[in-house]
Design a protein around this motif. Structure first.
Motif, PDB file in Angstrom:
ATOM      1  N   SER A 174       0.801  -1.104  -0.179  1.00 44.79           N
ATOM      2  CA  SER A 174       0.054  -0.068   0.077  1.00 44.79           C
ATOM      3  C   SER A 174       0.772   1.295   0.185  1.00 44.79           C
ATOM      4  O   SER A 174       0.294   2.256  -0.192  1.00 44.79           O
ATOM      5  N   GLU A 175       2.168   0.957   0.352  1.00 43.33           N
ATOM      6  CA  GLU A 175       3.033   2.283   0.088  1.00 43.33           C
ATOM      7  C   GLU A 175       3.895   2.304  -1.002  1.00 43.33           C
ATOM      8  O   GLU A 175       4.942   2.687  -1.141  1.00 43.33           O
ATOM      9  N   LEU A 176       3.582   1.520  -2.101  1.00 44.27           N
ATOM     10  CA  LEU A 176       4.391   1.341  -3.219  1.00 44.27           C
ATOM     11  C   LEU A 176       5.650   0.609  -2.969  1.00 44.27           C
ATOM     12  O   LEU A 176       6.553   1.146  -3.862  1.00 44.27           O
ATOM     13  N   LYS A 177       5.739   0.094  -2.041  1.00 43.21           N
ATOM     14  CA  LYS A 177       7.136  -0.626  -1.815  1.00 43.21           C
ATOM     15  C   LYS A 177       7.000  -1.887  -2.589  1.00 43.21           C
ATOM     16  O   LYS A 177       6.132  -2.890  -2.536  1.00 43.21           O
ATOM     17  N   HIS A 178       8.189  -2.258  -3.471  1.00 43.05           N
ATOM     18  CA  HIS A 178       8.036  -3.607  -4.134  1.00 43.05           C
ATOM     19  C   HIS A 178       8.076  -5.069  -3.438  1.00 43.05           C
ATOM     20  O   HIS A 178       8.986  -5.092  -2.491  1.00 43.05           O
ATOM     21  N   VAL A 179       7.264  -5.717  -3.896  1.00 42.34           N
ATOM     22  CA  VAL A 179       7.224  -7.131  -3.119  1.00 42.34           C
ATOM     23  C   VAL A 179       7.562  -8.091  -3.903  1.00 42.34           C
ATOM     24  O   VAL A 179       8.487  -8.799  -3.523  1.00 42.34           O
ATOM     25  N   GLN A 180       7.364  -8.185  -5.176  1.00 42.40           N
ATOM     26  CA  GLN A 180       7.787  -9.212  -6.029  1.00 42.40           C
ATOM     27  C   GLN A 180       7.612  -8.961  -7.534  1.00 42.40           C
ATOM     28  O   GLN A 180       6.754  -8.177  -7.831  1.00 42.40           O
ATOM     29  N   THR A 181       8.499  -9.643  -8.389  1.00 38.69           N
ATOM     30  CA  THR A 181       7.911  -9.512  -9.774  1.00 38.69           C
ATOM     31  C   THR A 181       7.172 -10.810 -10.086  1.00 38.69           C
ATOM     32  O   THR A 181       7.730 -11.933  -9.917  1.00 38.69           O
ATOM     33  N   ILE A 182       6.176 -10.673 -10.779  1.00 35.98           N
ATOM     34  CA  ILE A 182       5.130 -11.664 -11.120  1.00 35.98           C
ATOM     35  C   ILE A 182       5.428 -12.228 -12.635  1.00 35.98           C
ATOM     36  O   ILE A 182       5.689 -13.456 -12.723  1.00 35.98           O
TER      37      ILE A 182
END
Length: 502
Positions: free
Chosen positions: A457-465
């Motif tokens: 929700s803070e536009l921090k990258h989680v993963q590349t799908i």
């Protein structure tokens, strides 16, 4: 015999050629006592018939008379003792020569299993670290929830490692079986040819051949377990619920369906229906409604050109056309007599975008640096939100996600930028998942490539799908400078790559 008896034995001339051996050497197989075996088929004869041949067909030790009368004239395969011993030894030695290679292959697989187990434990250890960090950043007194999450992870680790341990156990037992069968087959050559020794040798060599002929274990079975473990993610709670720091779940993105558009190259807007289906609008007219498995169910508003569309919670269609007119339609596609005072297309470079927020407020964004907010009752805007270049807007809880050239921002209802992310030379297209994370498709129109990333929700990258997935280059080569967003960003991402979040 004792030493005294041995001395007396050796004094007799008839015993000079006798060979005397130790009992221990006989017992341990270092010395084989050869003795004459007489045919049991001719016990009644006055003349003894010594066994000198082996019938391979019958697996029997036979005499010369049996060979002539009962075996060779029946088409049996017969060998003399020396030939049989030589051929059997060659067969067993040949099988034994494969033992080292087979055992090495299986030992390598055991090493693979151990490596995959390490992947499982390392990955889960990393997820535990993420959970612990989120826990420390959250409010106090959440020990019970944290323990539950750890227990859930431990249960998954135990389950997955157990599967790998079972694979390793099977391999180790197979190694033991191979080595044991090899030893038994080899030892059988030390036994004299009497009784059932031929059957025993054949059985043991057959058993060794069977275990050596088994298929080698597949590394994919072990790596699949580790890959399944790495689909386990920790999703932090984005709503800051004091009773919940997040949840553990498996996430795997797969191609769920391949939706076939009825008007390829004309897609101009897309939205989820209130019941979870997908609606696709076309600039030349019409809205296709697709089921969750990508099947086209119906087409409505065939004569209405669609620029953007959305849905109110009661199922009504909200349509923005190319003239920036907002129109409401019932679920039965009947036009409602409600008007909205939007900015006209003739007003200096005004191109609109549309979204419907969680409170059923209709938001229309423009390139002229503002967003108008309307109630479903129509009329004048109840609020205007400043926004610098809102090419596209998407509702996100009580906030808005805006897209412009190479940038995605999250703004509040006063226009303040809360978070942002950008990439050079690629066009973004954002969407919100059921779990409240944000997916952004970054489209490279020149090279015909799209990548999809997941963000918090803070536009921090989680993963590349998805990374650099090849797509068809868009037919409509419009530019942001002309005030028209390249619609192929939507079509490229939505149509060939409809993904499901498990």
């Amino acid at each position: 015999m004792c030493n005294t008896c041995l001395e007396i034995h050796n004094k007799w001339p008839p015993h000079v050629k006798h060979r005397v051996v130790r009992v221990e050497d006989v017992r341990e197989g270092r010395v084989v006592i050869e003795k004459e075996i007489y045919c049991q088929e001719h016990k009644a004869d006055e003349q003894k018939h010594m066994c000198t041949d082996v019938c391979i067909t019958c697996k029997k030790f036979i005499c010369m008379r049996c060979r002539w009368l009962s075996h060779e004239n029946q088409g049996h395969t017969v060998q003399n003792t020396e030939e049989y011993n030589a051929s059997t030894e060659i067969q067993i030695v040949s099988l034994q020569s494969r033992v080292e290679t087979k055992v090495t292959t299986i030992k390598n697989h055991v090493t693979c299993i151990k490596n995959q187990k390490e992947r499982v434990t390392d990955h889960i250890a990393g997820k535990k670290a993420e959970i612990n960090k989120s826990y420390q950043e959250s409010l106090k007194k959440l020990d019970e929830r944290k323990a539950a999450l750890d227990k859930q992870l431990d249960a998954q680790e135990e389950k997955l490692c157990k599967r790998l341990d079972e694979m390793q156990d099977v391999d180790e037992r197979l190694i033991a079986s191979i080595e044991s069968a090899s030893v038994l087959a080899g030892n059988s050559m030390n036994a004299p040819l009497e009784g059932d020794i031929i059957v025993i040798r054949d059985t043991l060599s057959g058993a060794l051949k069977n275990v050596l002929d088994r298929d080698d274990p597949k590394e994919k079975l072990a790596t699949d377990v580790a890959e399944h473990a790495e689909q386990l993610i920790f999703a932090p709670n984005n709503q800051w619920d004091q009773l919940n720091i997040g949840q553990v779940r498996f996430v795997k993105y797969e191609l769920e369906c391949d939706g076939e558009l009825s008007k390829k190259g004309q897609l101009n807007g897309m939205a989820a229906t209130p019941d979870g289906r997908m609606a696709v609008g076309y600039i030349t007219g019409g809205i296709d409604i697709f089921s969750t498995d990508g099947q086209l169910q119906k087409t409505v508003l065939k004569d209405v050109g669609i620029r953007r569309l959305g849905f109110l919670s009661d199922g009504r269609y909200v349509v923005l056309n190319s003239n920036n007119d907002v129109t409401l339609y019932t679920e039965e596609s009947e036009k409602l007599a409600i008007t909205f005072d939007t900015l006209g297309k003739d007003e200096s470079n005004v191109i609109g975008s549309l979204t419907v927020d969680s409170n059923n407020l209709i938001c229309v964004g423009y390139l002229v640096a503002k967003i108008q907010v309307f109630s479903p009752a129509g009329g004048e805007a109840i609020k205007e939100i400043p926004c610098n270049g809102c090419v596209e807007i998407t509702s996100y809880n009580d906030l808005l996600i805006t897209e412009s050239s190479f940038k995605v921002r999250i703004i509040d209802k006063d226009g303040n930028v809360k978070h942002k992310v950008e990439k050079l030379n690629v066009y973004p297209s954002a969407a919100v998942t059921h779990s409240n994370s944000i997916l952004i498709a970054w489209v490279n129109h020149g090279d015909g490539l799209v990548s999809i990333d997941e963000y918090t929700s803070e536009l921090k990258h989680v993963q590349t799908i998805i990374s650099d997935h090849k797509i068809e280059k868009p037919q409509r080569n419009c530019s942001l400078e002309s005030g028209i967003f390249p619609e192929a960003a939507h079509e490229a991402v939505v149509v060939p790559i409809i993904k499901k979040l498990n």
